[in-house]
Design a protein around this motif. Structure first.
Motif, PDB file in Angstrom:
ATOM      1  N   GLU A  33       0.040  15.062  -5.224  1.00 24.66           N
ATOM      2  CA  GLU A  33       0.108  13.755  -5.876  1.00 24.66           C
ATOM      3  C   GLU A  33       0.658  12.722  -4.904  1.00 24.66           C
ATOM      4  OE1 GLU A  33       2.841  11.950  -9.363  1.00 24.66           O
ATOM      5  OE2 GLU A  33       1.454  13.537 -10.029  1.00 24.66           O
ATOM      6  N   THR A  34      -0.031  11.607  -4.796  1.00 25.67           N
ATOM      7  CA  THR A  34       0.431  10.530  -3.922  1.00 25.67           C
ATOM      8  C   THR A  34       1.581   9.786  -4.608  1.00 25.67           C
ATOM      9  OG1 THR A  34      -0.978   8.773  -4.835  1.00 25.67           O
ATOM     10  CG2 THR A  34      -1.964  10.248  -3.193  1.00 25.67           C
ATOM     11  N   GLU A  36       1.595   6.962  -5.525  1.00 25.33           N
ATOM     12  CA  GLU A  36       1.020   6.085  -6.545  1.00 25.33           C
ATOM     13  C   GLU A  36       0.607   6.839  -7.797  1.00 25.33           C
ATOM     14  OE1 GLU A  36       1.119   4.678  -2.676  1.00 25.33           O
ATOM     15  OE2 GLU A  36      -0.233   6.274  -3.334  1.00 25.33           O
ATOM     16  N   ASN A 187       3.498  -0.226  -2.869  1.00 26.07           N
ATOM     17  CA  ASN A 187       2.742   0.976  -2.522  1.00 26.07           C
ATOM     18  C   ASN A 187       1.269   0.606  -2.353  1.00 26.07           C
ATOM     19  OD1 ASN A 187       1.369   1.105  -5.080  1.00 26.07           O
ATOM     20  ND2 ASN A 187       3.111   2.168  -5.978  1.00 26.07           N
ATOM     21  N   SER A 222       0.282   8.021   5.560  1.00 27.23           N
ATOM     22  CA  SER A 222      -0.649   8.896   4.859  1.00 27.23           C
ATOM     23  C   SER A 222      -2.059   8.623   5.383  1.00 27.23           C
ATOM     24  CB  SER A 222      -0.572   8.667   3.346  1.00 27.23           C
ATOM     25  OG  SER A 222      -1.316   9.642   2.659  1.00 27.23           O
ATOM     26  N   VAL A 225      -5.171   8.258   3.027  1.00 24.70           N
ATOM     27  CA  VAL A 225      -4.925   7.206   2.039  1.00 24.70           C
ATOM     28  C   VAL A 225      -5.079   5.835   2.679  1.00 24.70           C
ATOM     29  CG1 VAL A 225      -3.192   6.166   0.531  1.00 24.70           C
ATOM     30  CG2 VAL A 225      -3.451   8.648   0.592  1.00 24.70           C
TER      31      VAL A 225
END
Length: 345
Positions: A33-34, A36, A187, A222, A225
């Protein structure tokens, strides 16, 4: 069957993964899970992945951008000439105090403004962008250059309707001039949604500015991402606004640099790769020693050379939108777009 390889279902891949993990973990344990809140699987196939329409830059090349904070005009000019000699093709001067016409000319002494992109930011520009534009136009005229060939960006107050309309009128014949730069904050999803919301607010006040906007986004650690974020930014613009897509300026985030300058160099390299693969039009690699307060010649040189290596040795400028078609990146791009739209509405 594709060639000599039979199709493999998702269930078969999952079973193979569980077998290879030998009970220490399961496939579900590899779903991450990021920050966000996005759930990402360890792999994706064509089934269930929407391939986004591509809104990549017209060219795979990007501008090697360097930011110079102007405290002493003579020193700033020396740094600018050093940057240009080191291969920079885009400069940004941060002006937090007013400059006289003499100081402005001294700042750009021996800088061939017709050959590079110039950007002006800082508190003085924010509040007095029309004055900065006038100084710039007078300098161009004094050198007997064609304003139509100039590439320039100003960071005017996006909520000052009068200044924006005045500037837009003054630059109406010059397509390469940007007069508003908006920054992504928070974020990844918040950066995207914030840029869309702010742009909508701006264009509600001054709709004629749709071709005069730049977006600046910090690049974090990341890897995938950040690639997807820049791709998502272009698609969000295309689905939300008319006019020319904003110039995307990516910069390696100074907020996550450490006191270890050697670690910072490695981190900035992978961040730069994300920005380029994601399709940045302009890239700033933050010097590794910026936390010391005043960057050194050596740190600025290495920051530039990160981009030279990626361009001249790794040939990152030869492929347009290299992440297109990657199921993982395409899925992540779509997830970011949907998440940004959800909190923008």
């Amino acid at each position: 069957m594709i060639g000599n390889f039979p199709p493999v279902s998702i269930a078969e891949w999952q079973n193979k993964i569980n077998k290879d993990l030998k009970g220490v973990k399961t496939y579900d344990d590899l779903i991450w899970e990021t920050p966000e809140g996005l759930q990402l699987a360890p792999f994706y196939q064509a089934n269930g992945v929407t391939v986004s329409e591509r809104f990549a830059a017209a060219s795979a090349a990007w501008q090697l951008h360097e930011i110079i904070v102007v405290s002493d005009v003579k020193k700033a000019n020396e740094i600018a000439l050093q940057a240009l000699a080191g291969g920079a093709d885009s400069l940004q001067f941060v002006l937090n105090r007013s400059l006289s016409k003499q100081d402005f000319h001294a700042l750009l002494d021996s800088v061939f403004v017709e050959m590079i992109h110039l950007a002006f930011s800082g508190q003085w520009v924010w509040r007095n962008a029309d004055n900065v534009w006038q100084l710039y136009a007078e300098l161009v005229e004094s050198r007997e250059l064609s304003m139509a060939d100039m590439r320039c960006s100003l960071e005017a107050d996006p909520l000052n309707k009068e200044i924006l309309q005045l500037l837009n009128k003054r630059v109406s014949n010059y397509s390469a001039i940007k007069i508003v730069n908006l920054y992504g904050a928070g974020n990844v999803v918040e950066q995207l949604s914030g840029l869309v919301r702010t742009t909508k607010k701006l264009l509600t006040i001054t709709p004629e500015l749709s071709n005069r906007i730049s977006w600046s986004l910090p690049i974090g650690n990341s890897f995938m991402v950040e690639i997807a974020k820049l791709r998502a930014a272009r698609i969000l613009w295309a689905s939300s606004f008319d006019g020319i897509a904003p110039l995307l300026h990516a910069f390696t985030s100074p907020m996550i640099l450490t006191n270890d300058i050697h670690y910072n160099k490695i981190m900035s390299t992978t961040q730069a790769m994300s920005a380029i693969i994601g399709g940045a039009d302009r890239l700033t690699v933050t010097p590794s020693d910026i936390k010391t307060g005043e960057t050194s010649d050596d740190a600025r040189r290495i920051a530039r050379n990160v981009q030279h290596i990626l361009r001249l040795e790794s040939h990152f400028d030869k492929v347009q939108d290299p992440a297109a078609g990657s199921y993982y990146v395409e899925h992540l791009t779509t997830e970011l777009i949907n998440a940004a739209i959800k909190i923008t509405l």
